[in-house]
Scaffold this motif. Sequence first.
Motif, PDB file in Angstrom:
ATOM      1  N   GLN A 122     -19.660  44.014  96.724  1.00 39.87           N
ATOM      2  CA  GLN A 122     -20.836  44.631  97.331  1.00 39.87           C
ATOM      3  C   GLN A 122     -21.208  45.925  96.620  1.00 39.87           C
ATOM      4  OE1 GLN A 122     -22.748  43.288  99.985  1.00 39.87           O
ATOM      5  NE2 GLN A 122     -24.143  44.809  99.157  1.00 39.87           N
ATOM      6  N   ALA A 123     -20.215  46.732  96.279  1.00 41.54           N
ATOM      7  CA  ALA A 123     -20.484  47.997  95.591  1.00 41.54           C
ATOM      8  C   ALA A 123     -21.100  47.749  94.217  1.00 41.54           C
ATOM      9  CB  ALA A 123     -19.193  48.804  95.457  1.00 41.54           C
ATOM     10  N   ILE A 124     -20.574  46.756  93.503  1.00 46.56           N
ATOM     11  CA  ILE A 124     -21.144  46.425  92.184  1.00 46.56           C
ATOM     12  C   ILE A 124     -22.560  45.897  92.346  1.00 46.56           C
ATOM     13  CG2 ILE A 124     -20.959  44.855  90.210  1.00 46.56           C
ATOM     14  CD1 ILE A 124     -17.871  45.095  90.569  1.00 46.56           C
ATOM     15  N   TRP A 125     -22.754  44.971  93.294  1.00 47.48           N
ATOM     16  CA  TRP A 125     -24.079  44.389  93.529  1.00 47.48           C
ATOM     17  C   TRP A 125     -25.102  45.479  93.845  1.00 47.48           C
ATOM     18  CZ3 TRP A 125     -26.115  39.851  92.473  1.00 47.48           C
ATOM     19  CH2 TRP A 125     -27.355  39.532  93.024  1.00 47.48           C
ATOM     20  N   ASP A 126     -24.710  46.425  94.689  1.00 50.22           N
ATOM     21  CA  ASP A 126     -25.622  47.494  95.090  1.00 50.22           C
ATOM     22  C   ASP A 126     -26.025  48.388  93.923  1.00 50.22           C
ATOM     23  OD1 ASP A 126     -25.564  46.547  97.675  1.00 50.22           O
ATOM     24  OD2 ASP A 126     -24.167  48.076  98.411  1.00 50.22           O
ATOM     25  N   SER A 141     -10.773  41.074 101.652  1.00 44.60           N
ATOM     26  CA  SER A 141     -11.687  42.072 102.222  1.00 44.60           C
ATOM     27  C   SER A 141     -11.977  43.185 101.222  1.00 44.60           C
ATOM     28  CB  SER A 141     -11.114  42.659 103.514  1.00 44.60           C
ATOM     29  OG  SER A 141      -9.862  43.285 103.257  1.00 44.60           O
ATOM     30  N   ASP A 142     -10.976  43.603 100.457  1.00 39.70           N
ATOM     31  CA  ASP A 142     -11.197  44.626  99.425  1.00 39.70           C
ATOM     32  C   ASP A 142     -12.017  44.065  98.274  1.00 39.70           C
ATOM     33  OD1 ASP A 142      -9.785  46.465 100.896  1.00 39.70           O
ATOM     34  OD2 ASP A 142      -7.933  46.285  99.717  1.00 39.70           O
ATOM     35  N   GLN A 143     -11.777  42.813  97.916  1.00 39.04           N
ATOM     36  CA  GLN A 143     -12.564  42.187  96.855  1.00 39.04           C
ATOM     37  C   GLN A 143     -14.040  42.154  97.245  1.00 39.04           C
ATOM     38  OE1 GLN A 143     -11.019  38.365  95.597  1.00 39.04           O
ATOM     39  NE2 GLN A 143      -8.912  39.130  95.651  1.00 39.04           N
TER      40      GLN A 143
END
Length: 75
Positions: free
Chosen positions: A23-27, A16-18
């Motif tokens: 998602q944060a990197i993708w965004d 879940s943390d991965q």
Amino acid sequence: MTVEQVINDLAALPPSDQLRIVQAIWDQLPRDVGTELSEAQQAELNRRWSEYQTDPSSALTEDEFREQIREARGR
């Protein structure tokens, strides 16, 4: 810290943390990064689409696809 070290550290985190990190990197990536297809990739997509149009029954439903993935993972 190297990229390899960061990747190893991330691998130790719960899934879940991965996913949150992914998602944060993708965004943060520019919208057009990595979205262009090579000629070979486009040709393969065209081939698959043509195959599907010729015989729609050759495609899997989403449920069938997910079941195959579960089976491949031994779940």
